[in-house]
Motif scaffolding. Structure first.
Motif, PDB file in Angstrom:
ATOM      1  N   LEU A 158     -24.842   2.457 -37.497  1.00 40.03           N
ATOM      2  CA  LEU A 158     -23.698   1.631 -37.113  1.00 40.03           C
ATOM      3  C   LEU A 158     -24.204   0.243 -36.767  1.00 40.03           C
ATOM      4  O   LEU A 158     -25.081   0.094 -35.905  1.00 40.03           O
ATOM      5  CB  LEU A 158     -22.990   2.246 -35.904  1.00 40.03           C
ATOM      6  N   PHE A 159     -23.684  -0.786 -37.453  1.00 41.23           N
ATOM      7  CA  PHE A 159     -24.037  -2.167 -37.140  1.00 41.23           C
ATOM      8  C   PHE A 159     -23.260  -2.615 -35.902  1.00 41.23           C
ATOM      9  O   PHE A 159     -22.028  -2.509 -35.857  1.00 41.23           O
ATOM     10  CB  PHE A 159     -23.732  -3.082 -38.316  1.00 41.23           C
ATOM     11  N   ALA A 160     -23.989  -3.154 -34.917  1.00 40.78           N
ATOM     12  CA  ALA A 160     -23.365  -3.564 -33.658  1.00 40.78           C
ATOM     13  C   ALA A 160     -22.304  -4.634 -33.881  1.00 40.78           C
ATOM     14  O   ALA A 160     -21.243  -4.619 -33.243  1.00 40.78           O
ATOM     15  CB  ALA A 160     -24.433  -4.063 -32.689  1.00 40.78           C
ATOM     16  N   ASP A 161     -22.562  -5.578 -34.791  1.00 40.77           N
ATOM     17  CA  ASP A 161     -21.596  -6.654 -34.992  1.00 40.77           C
ATOM     18  C   ASP A 161     -20.307  -6.135 -35.614  1.00 40.77           C
ATOM     19  O   ASP A 161     -19.209  -6.583 -35.259  1.00 40.77           O
ATOM     20  CB  ASP A 161     -22.203  -7.770 -35.845  1.00 40.77           C
ATOM     21  N   GLU A 162     -20.404  -5.166 -36.537  1.00 38.48           N
ATOM     22  CA  GLU A 162     -19.199  -4.603 -37.143  1.00 38.48           C
ATOM     23  C   GLU A 162     -18.362  -3.852 -36.108  1.00 38.48           C
ATOM     24  O   GLU A 162     -17.130  -3.831 -36.199  1.00 38.48           O
ATOM     25  CB  GLU A 162     -19.578  -3.649 -38.280  1.00 38.48           C
ATOM     26  N   ALA A 163     -19.040  -3.221 -35.150  1.00 41.39           N
ATOM     27  CA  ALA A 163     -18.336  -2.460 -34.114  1.00 41.39           C
ATOM     28  C   ALA A 163     -17.974  -3.323 -32.912  1.00 41.39           C
ATOM     29  O   ALA A 163     -17.455  -2.812 -31.914  1.00 41.39           O
ATOM     30  CB  ALA A 163     -19.194  -1.281 -33.664  1.00 41.39           C
ATOM     31  N   LYS A 164     -18.264  -4.637 -33.014  1.00 37.32           N
ATOM     32  CA  LYS A 164     -17.961  -5.586 -31.926  1.00 37.32           C
ATOM     33  C   LYS A 164     -18.647  -5.177 -30.623  1.00 37.32           C
ATOM     34  O   LYS A 164     -18.048  -5.200 -29.534  1.00 37.32           O
ATOM     35  CB  LYS A 164     -16.446  -5.724 -31.732  1.00 37.32           C
ATOM     36  N   ILE A 165     -19.917  -4.808 -30.729  1.00 42.86           N
ATOM     37  CA  ILE A 165     -20.724  -4.391 -29.589  1.00 42.86           C
ATOM     38  C   ILE A 165     -21.669  -5.518 -29.206  1.00 42.86           C
ATOM     39  O   ILE A 165     -22.355  -6.088 -30.061  1.00 42.86           O
ATOM     40  CB  ILE A 165     -21.539  -3.124 -29.927  1.00 42.86           C
ATOM     41  N   ASP A 166     -21.708  -5.855 -27.932  1.00 44.57           N
ATOM     42  CA  ASP A 166     -22.656  -6.844 -27.412  1.00 44.57           C
ATOM     43  C   ASP A 166     -24.015  -6.162 -27.275  1.00 44.57           C
ATOM     44  O   ASP A 166     -24.183  -5.248 -26.466  1.00 44.57           O
ATOM     45  CB  ASP A 166     -22.174  -7.338 -26.045  1.00 44.57           C
ATOM     46  N   PRO A 167     -25.029  -6.563 -28.056  1.00 45.70           N
ATOM     47  CA  PRO A 167     -26.318  -5.882 -28.012  1.00 45.70           C
ATOM     48  C   PRO A 167     -27.090  -6.044 -26.714  1.00 45.70           C
ATOM     49  O   PRO A 167     -28.118  -5.384 -26.518  1.00 45.70           O
ATOM     50  CB  PRO A 167     -27.088  -6.503 -29.188  1.00 45.70           C
ATOM     51  N   THR A 168     -26.610  -6.902 -25.825  1.00 49.62           N
ATOM     52  CA  THR A 168     -27.282  -7.071 -24.537  1.00 49.62           C
ATOM     53  C   THR A 168     -26.728  -6.129 -23.474  1.00 49.62           C
ATOM     54  O   THR A 168     -27.272  -6.055 -22.372  1.00 49.62           O
ATOM     55  CB  THR A 168     -27.150  -8.517 -24.025  1.00 49.62           C
ATOM     56  N   ARG A 169     -25.658  -5.409 -23.812  1.00 49.76           N
ATOM     57  CA  ARG A 169     -25.000  -4.574 -22.804  1.00 49.76           C
ATOM     58  C   ARG A 169     -25.164  -3.091 -23.127  1.00 49.76           C
ATOM     59  O   ARG A 169     -24.492  -2.549 -24.010  1.00 49.76           O
ATOM     60  CB  ARG A 169     -23.519  -4.937 -22.704  1.00 49.76           C
ATOM     61  N   PHE A 170     -26.084  -2.465 -22.442  1.00 50.99           N
ATOM     62  CA  PHE A 170     -26.270  -1.023 -22.526  1.00 50.99           C
ATOM     63  C   PHE A 170     -26.892  -0.556 -21.220  1.00 50.99           C
ATOM     64  O   PHE A 170     -27.434  -1.356 -20.447  1.00 50.99           O
ATOM     65  CB  PHE A 170     -27.144  -0.631 -23.725  1.00 50.99           C
ATOM     66  N   LEU A 171     -26.796   0.712 -20.948  1.00 49.97           N
ATOM     67  CA  LEU A 171     -27.228   1.259 -19.656  1.00 49.97           C
ATOM     68  C   LEU A 171     -28.086   2.501 -19.850  1.00 49.97           C
ATOM     69  O   LEU A 171     -27.761   3.358 -20.673  1.00 49.97           O
ATOM     70  CB  LEU A 171     -26.011   1.624 -18.792  1.00 49.97           C
ATOM     71  N   ASP A 172     -29.168   2.605 -19.073  1.00 48.30           N
ATOM     72  CA  ASP A 172     -29.922   3.846 -19.039  1.00 48.30           C
ATOM     73  C   ASP A 172     -29.055   4.937 -18.419  1.00 48.30           C
ATOM     74  O   ASP A 172     -28.084   4.658 -17.700  1.00 48.30           O
ATOM     75  CB  ASP A 172     -31.189   3.685 -18.196  1.00 48.30           C
ATOM     76  N   SER A 173     -29.402   6.177 -18.684  1.00 44.65           N
ATOM     77  CA  SER A 173     -28.663   7.308 -18.135  1.00 44.65           C
ATOM     78  C   SER A 173     -29.650   8.396 -17.721  1.00 44.65           C
ATOM     79  O   SER A 173     -30.867   8.265 -17.902  1.00 44.65           O
ATOM     80  CB  SER A 173     -27.691   7.863 -19.179  1.00 44.65           C
ATOM     81  N   ARG A 174     -29.122   9.487 -17.184  1.00 46.25           N
ATOM     82  CA  ARG A 174     -29.990  10.613 -16.849  1.00 46.25           C
ATOM     83  C   ARG A 174     -30.560  11.259 -18.098  1.00 46.25           C
ATOM     84  O   ARG A 174     -31.618  11.885 -18.055  1.00 46.25           O
ATOM     85  CB  ARG A 174     -29.204  11.654 -16.033  1.00 46.25           C
ATOM     86  N   GLU A 175     -29.864  11.126 -19.213  1.00 40.76           N
ATOM     87  CA  GLU A 175     -30.310  11.734 -20.458  1.00 40.76           C
ATOM     88  C   GLU A 175     -31.339  10.866 -21.192  1.00 40.76           C
ATOM     89  O   GLU A 175     -32.309  11.382 -21.753  1.00 40.76           O
ATOM     90  CB  GLU A 175     -29.110  11.957 -21.380  1.00 40.76           C
ATOM     91  N   LEU A 176     -31.112   9.551 -21.190  1.00 39.84           N
ATOM     92  CA  LEU A 176     -31.926   8.636 -21.987  1.00 39.84           C
ATOM     93  C   LEU A 176     -32.317   7.437 -21.121  1.00 39.84           C
ATOM     94  O   LEU A 176     -31.447   6.738 -20.600  1.00 39.84           O
ATOM     95  CB  LEU A 176     -31.139   8.192 -23.218  1.00 39.84           C
ATOM     96  N   GLN A 177     -33.614   7.217 -21.004  1.00 45.87           N
ATOM     97  CA  GLN A 177     -34.131   6.164 -20.135  1.00 45.87           C
ATOM     98  C   GLN A 177     -34.918   5.131 -20.934  1.00 45.87           C
ATOM     99  O   GLN A 177     -35.260   5.351 -22.089  1.00 45.87           O
ATOM    100  CB  GLN A 177     -35.024   6.791 -19.056  1.00 45.87           C
TER     101      GLN A 177
END
Length: 234
Positions: A158-177
């Motif tokens: 999935l291309f971030a720009d096509e999905a209108k996703i800001d590539p600077t905004r993501f969060l770690d979780s208990r599952e994936l760090q």
């Protein structure tokens, strides 16, 4: 004279070999804003039984309720058709679509990234209506026998720009760090599973051939045959 029974280790190996793969999905989120394409990866928690402390793409098993998740846009017809084709039998539309929904649900749960518009109901299983139409079906891989847990994983891009996703905004979780963007053209210094390295190599080759990653494409399947990992095209 009586013959000795197999030791406990052999029994355990037989049990592991009999484990049936569970449906799973993984999303390779791609950032192509710069000169090089990057993919989002994170480290699995050390408490995981399956692939602890290894860097992977966001993803996980398909849950029973994934087919009930409402969605904002459907899969490309070619992607849906490819997902449904499974050997001598064919998946239903709902089950095939649930694989894509599982991938976007896991992307949200593991990286805090929502692909779609906010859901109108507060009781929705995810707080957004997943947009499926931009997903490309890239590969399928089945965990070989002998593992305590096995998965039949479908890999989407999935291309971030096509999905209108800001590539600077993501969060770690208990599952994936330690989530980070990895240049797909570099050999990552991170510890990654062998199959992840293979899928990354396929992704590089696909981008070199067609940077847009057309939905009309042959999908490689990786599965063990007589102790060897074999690649076939679906």
């Amino acid at each position: 004279m009586t013959s000795a029974r197999s030791p406990g280790g052999e029994v355990e190996r037989q049990r592991s070999a009999a484990v049936r793969p569970r449906d799973a999905a993984s999303v390779m989120l791609l950032d192509r804003q710069g000169a090089r394409v990057r993919v989002l990866m994170g480290k699995r928690h050390s408490a995981h039984v399956f692939m602890p402390d290894l860097y992977v793409f966001p993803g996980g098993r398909r849950d029973a309720g994934d087919h009930r998740i409402g969605f904002g846009s459907d899969l490309h017809p070619s992607v849906l058709h490819a997902l449904k084709a499974v050997g001598t039998r064919e998946l239903t539309d709902a089950r095939a679509r649930a694989l894509a929904l599982a991938g976007l649900r896991e992307l949200y749960e593991e990286a805090g990234i929502a692909v779609g518009q906010p859901a109108p109901s507060a009781t929705a299983s995810v707080p957004f209506l997943p947009d499926l139409e931009k997903l490309r079906y890239m590969a399928r891989a089945i965990t070989p026998p002998g593992h305590a847990r096995r998965f039949d994983t479908r890999f989407f891009a999935l291309f971030a720009d096509e999905a209108k996703i800001d590539p600077t905004r993501f969060l770690d979780s208990r599952e994936l760090q330690d989530l980070q963007w990895i240049d797909v053209n570099d050999s990552p210094s991170l510890r990654i599973p062998d199959i992840t390295a293979i899928i990354l190599a396929d992704l590089r080759s696909s981008l070199d051939t067609d940077p847009s990653l057309s939905c009309e494409r042959a999908v490689p399947l990786y599965a063990a045959r007589r102790g060897r990992l074999v690649r076939t095209l679906l």
